[in-house]
Design a protein around this motif. Structure first.
Motif, PDB file in Angstrom:
ATOM      1  N   UNK A  41       0.808  -1.218   0.000  1.00 41.89           N
ATOM      2  CA  UNK A  41       0.000   0.000   0.000  1.00 41.89           C
ATOM      3  C   UNK A  41       0.842   1.270   0.000  1.00 41.89           C
ATOM      4  N   UNK A  42       2.130   1.140   0.231  1.00 40.62           N
ATOM      5  CA  UNK A  42       3.010   2.306   0.299  1.00 40.62           C
ATOM      6  C   UNK A  42       3.150   2.953  -1.079  1.00 40.62           C
ATOM      7  N   UNK A  43       2.783   4.212  -1.177  1.00 36.76           N
ATOM      8  CA  UNK A  43       2.933   4.949  -2.425  1.00 36.76           C
ATOM      9  C   UNK A  43       1.707   4.973  -3.312  1.00 36.76           C
ATOM     10  N   UNK A  44       0.663   4.259  -2.948  1.00 39.14           N
ATOM     11  CA  UNK A  44      -0.552   4.250  -3.776  1.00 39.14           C
ATOM     12  C   UNK A  44      -1.103   5.661  -3.957  1.00 39.14           C
ATOM     13  N   UNK A  45      -0.950   6.490  -2.941  1.00 39.54           N
ATOM     14  CA  UNK A  45      -1.494   7.854  -3.024  1.00 39.54           C
ATOM     15  C   UNK A  45      -0.848   8.666  -4.140  1.00 39.54           C
ATOM     16  N   UNK A  46       0.305   8.255  -4.608  1.00 38.33           N
ATOM     17  CA  UNK A  46       1.000   8.986  -5.672  1.00 38.33           C
ATOM     18  C   UNK A  46       0.655   8.481  -7.067  1.00 38.33           C
ATOM     19  N   UNK A  47      -0.106   7.417  -7.168  1.00 38.96           N
ATOM     20  CA  UNK A  47      -0.452   6.849  -8.464  1.00 38.96           C
ATOM     21  C   UNK A  47      -1.690   7.516  -9.041  1.00 38.96           C
ATOM     22  N   UNK A  48      -1.875   7.417 -10.350  1.00 37.10           N
ATOM     23  CA  UNK A  48      -2.986   8.106 -11.007  1.00 37.10           C
ATOM     24  C   UNK A  48      -4.318   7.378 -10.867  1.00 37.10           C
ATOM     25  N   UNK A  49      -4.314   6.083 -10.649  1.00 36.01           N
ATOM     26  CA  UNK A  49      -5.538   5.292 -10.656  1.00 36.01           C
ATOM     27  C   UNK A  49      -6.477   5.597  -9.504  1.00 36.01           C
ATOM     28  N   UNK A  50      -7.770   5.353  -9.769  1.00 39.99           N
ATOM     29  CA  UNK A  50      -8.795   5.461  -8.727  1.00 39.99           C
ATOM     30  C   UNK A  50      -8.618   4.299  -7.757  1.00 39.99           C
ATOM     31  N   UNK A  51      -8.789   4.560  -6.467  1.00 36.70           N
ATOM     32  CA  UNK A  51      -8.576   3.538  -5.443  1.00 36.70           C
ATOM     33  C   UNK A  51      -9.926   3.014  -4.947  1.00 36.70           C
ATOM     34  N   UNK A  52     -10.102   1.700  -5.068  1.00 39.45           N
ATOM     35  CA  UNK A  52     -11.278   1.009  -4.557  1.00 39.45           C
ATOM     36  C   UNK A  52     -10.828   0.103  -3.415  1.00 39.45           C
ATOM     37  N   UNK A  53     -11.580   0.127  -2.333  1.00 41.05           N
ATOM     38  CA  UNK A  53     -11.253  -0.652  -1.141  1.00 41.05           C
ATOM     39  C   UNK A  53     -12.384  -1.623  -0.839  1.00 41.05           C
ATOM     40  N   UNK A  54     -12.068  -2.906  -0.854  1.00 39.58           N
ATOM     41  CA  UNK A  54     -13.039  -3.907  -0.404  1.00 39.58           C
ATOM     42  C   UNK A  54     -13.021  -3.858   1.117  1.00 39.58           C
ATOM     43  N   UNK A  55     -14.116  -3.409   1.700  1.00 43.00           N
ATOM     44  CA  UNK A  55     -14.140  -3.120   3.132  1.00 43.00           C
ATOM     45  C   UNK A  55     -13.933  -4.349   4.018  1.00 43.00           C
TER      46      UNK A  55
END
Length: 88
Positions: free
Chosen positions: A25-39
């Motif tokens: 999960x480290x660095x995902x915030x810097x990627x262009x893609x939309x983030x979906x989280x399976x709760x």
């Protein structure tokens, strides 16, 4: 991270999180893609709270779209695709 850099969608799947995979999960915030989280993965956190900290950090930079199951994700993606086709 290299494999996700050009992705339009980043799915944080329904998997248990432990010390061995929390780094994904480290660095995902810097990627262009939309983030979906399976709760459901929130109930399978074996990182002593590191999962929540990572998600909070991501949420500071990107919207995290929560899903309860994969059918819900497919419906969302289909609706988005249909809307994009209408606007073209």
């Amino acid at each position: 991270m290299e494999m996700m850099k050009d992705a339009d969608i980043i799915l944080i799947a329904d998997v248990p999180f432990g010390q061995g995979n929390i780094n994904t999960l480290m660095g995902i915030e810097d990627l262009k893609g939309a983030v979906y989280l399976h709760t459901s993965c929130l109930n399978r956190d074996f990182t002593a709270g590191m999962l929540k900290k990572c998600l909070d950090r991501i949420a500071l930079q990107k919207k995290i779209i929560e899903i309860g199951d994969y059918d819900e994700l497919l419906e969302m993606l289909k609706r988005n695709e249909d809307q994009n086709q209408l606007s073209d």
